[in-house]
Design an enzyme around this catalytic site. Structure first.
Site, PDB file in Angstrom:
ATOM      1  N   GLY A  13     -45.720  53.899  16.634  1.00  0.00           N
ATOM      2  CA  GLY A  13     -46.337  53.206  15.492  1.00  0.00           C
ATOM      3  C   GLY A  13     -47.841  53.137  15.645  1.00  0.00           C
ATOM      4  N   SER A  15     -50.221  54.891  14.062  1.00  0.00           N
ATOM      5  CA  SER A  15     -51.104  55.366  12.992  1.00  0.00           C
ATOM      6  C   SER A  15     -51.833  54.249  12.250  1.00  0.00           C
ATOM      7  CB  SER A  15     -50.301  56.200  11.984  1.00  0.00           C
ATOM      8  OG  SER A  15     -49.234  55.438  11.473  1.00  0.00           O
ATOM      9  N   ARG A  16     -51.284  53.037  12.300  1.00  0.00           N
ATOM     10  CA  ARG A  16     -51.902  51.936  11.549  1.00  0.00           C
ATOM     11  C   ARG A  16     -51.844  50.641  12.353  1.00  0.00           C
ATOM     12  NH1 ARG A  16     -49.184  50.306   7.375  1.00  0.00           N
ATOM     13  NH2 ARG A  16     -47.295  51.533   7.692  1.00  0.00           N
ATOM     14  N   TYR A 156     -35.962  39.794  11.514  1.00  0.00           N
ATOM     15  CA  TYR A 156     -37.180  40.083  12.279  1.00  0.00           C
ATOM     16  C   TYR A 156     -37.219  39.258  13.568  1.00  0.00           C
ATOM     17  CZ  TYR A 156     -42.233  40.750  13.046  1.00  0.00           C
ATOM     18  OH  TYR A 156     -43.461  41.063  13.571  1.00  0.00           O
ATOM     19  N   ALA A 158     -34.742  37.957  15.221  1.00  0.00           N
ATOM     20  CA  ALA A 158     -33.722  38.443  16.168  1.00  0.00           C
ATOM     21  C   ALA A 158     -34.202  39.713  16.858  1.00  0.00           C
ATOM     22  CB  ALA A 158     -32.408  38.713  15.421  1.00  0.00           C
TER      23      ALA A 158
END
Ligand code: NAP
Length: 248
Positions: A13, A15-16, A156, A158
């Site tokens: 993850g 790229s941003r 989220y 969990a």
């Protein structure tokens, strides 16, 4: 203790947002960096260019973290093109909020697949080579939601709590092989993920942050870079909240 230069880092993850800031910060510290992304090829290419201008090698690979085979391919390409992976940072993540009463199976599984299975896939793909070389470090990005829970975010929360349990178990398992594993748990950070929050939610959150502002991705990246460095050589199995005090 000085940092060894020319380490290789793999960021999911990247790229941003927080992952992007981590790519740039690790590159500034002299790491060659591979990162994966899912869809935003323009953002990935722009970052590849920006980070390479710091004088390190950078590799952007489209790989969905839910796809174990694609992630194994990402790790293999990283080792082939940049060398053995020293640092793993897992930042790929999404939210898909709803009260439990309205949560769809798709929302539940999507968030767990990306946020938790994704961490498993990335760490699983890198761990064997690290154990063989008896060195390495893993930094998994969780959230304060994984420590305290957030209403409307059972999925989220969990997934992020799962990351904490996963990382502590990994720290025990891999410590004897000289591998450290830690968690970074951010609060409200100014990225695309939080830009979609409605005004009211954002205002309430800001009021409950003692430092009175959202965090920046580069502030989280500084913590990640510290944990990746030899200055953190005796730190493993720990959870670092970076949240402006919102959880006090
Ligand atoms: P973001 O700005 O939305 O960026 C998410 C990144 O993850 C993008 O690079 C995206 O790539 C990538 N990604 C998403 N799904 C993926 C998949 N299936 N496979 C590969 N890459 C994927 O998010 P962020 O705010 O930086 O969040 C990063 C991490 O920090 C997440 O784990 C998040 O839960 C955690 N976190 C964020 C905050 C916050 O306030 N922002 C707070 C606590 C924790 P594409 O663009 O190609 O989709």
């Amino acid at each position: 203790m000085g940092d060894k230069l020319s380490r290789v880092a793999l960021v999911s993850g990247g790229s941003r947002g927080i992952g992007r800031a981590a790519v740039l910060r690790l590159a500034q510290d002299g790491h060659d960096v591979a990162f994966c992304y899912r869809s935003d090829a323009d953002a990935a290419q722009a970052l590849e260019k920006e980070a390479s201008e710091l004088g390190v090698r950078v590799l952007a690979v489209r790989a969905d973290v839910t796809d174990a085979q694609a992630v194994r391919g990402l790790a293999e390409r990283t080792e082939d093109e940049l060398g053995p992976i020293d640092v793993v940072v897992t930042s790929a993540g999404i939210t898909s909020d709803n009260p439990l009463l309205l949560m769809t199976d798709e929302q539940w599984h999507n968030v767990l697949d990306i946020n938790l299975d994704g961490v498993y896939h990335v760490c699983r793909a890198a761990i064997f080579a690290m154990m063989k070389r008896k060195s390495g470090c893993v930094i998994n990005v969780s959230s304060v939601a994984g420590v305290y829970g957030n209403a409307r975010q059972t999925n989220y929360s969990a997934s992020k709590a799962g990351i904490i349990g996963f990382t502590k178990a990994l720290a025990k398992e891999a410590g004897p092989y000289g591998i450290r594993a830690n968690v970074v748990a951010p609060g409200f950070i100014d990225t695309d993920m939080t830009s979609t929050l409605q005004g009211g939610v954002k205002d309430r959150a800001l009021k409950s942050i003692p430092l009175g502002r959202m965090g920046r991705a580069d502030e989280v990246a500084d913590l990640i870079a510290y944990l990746a460095s030899d200055r953190a050589a005796y730190i493993t199995g720990s959870v670092f909240q970076i949240d402006g005090g919102i959880t006090i």
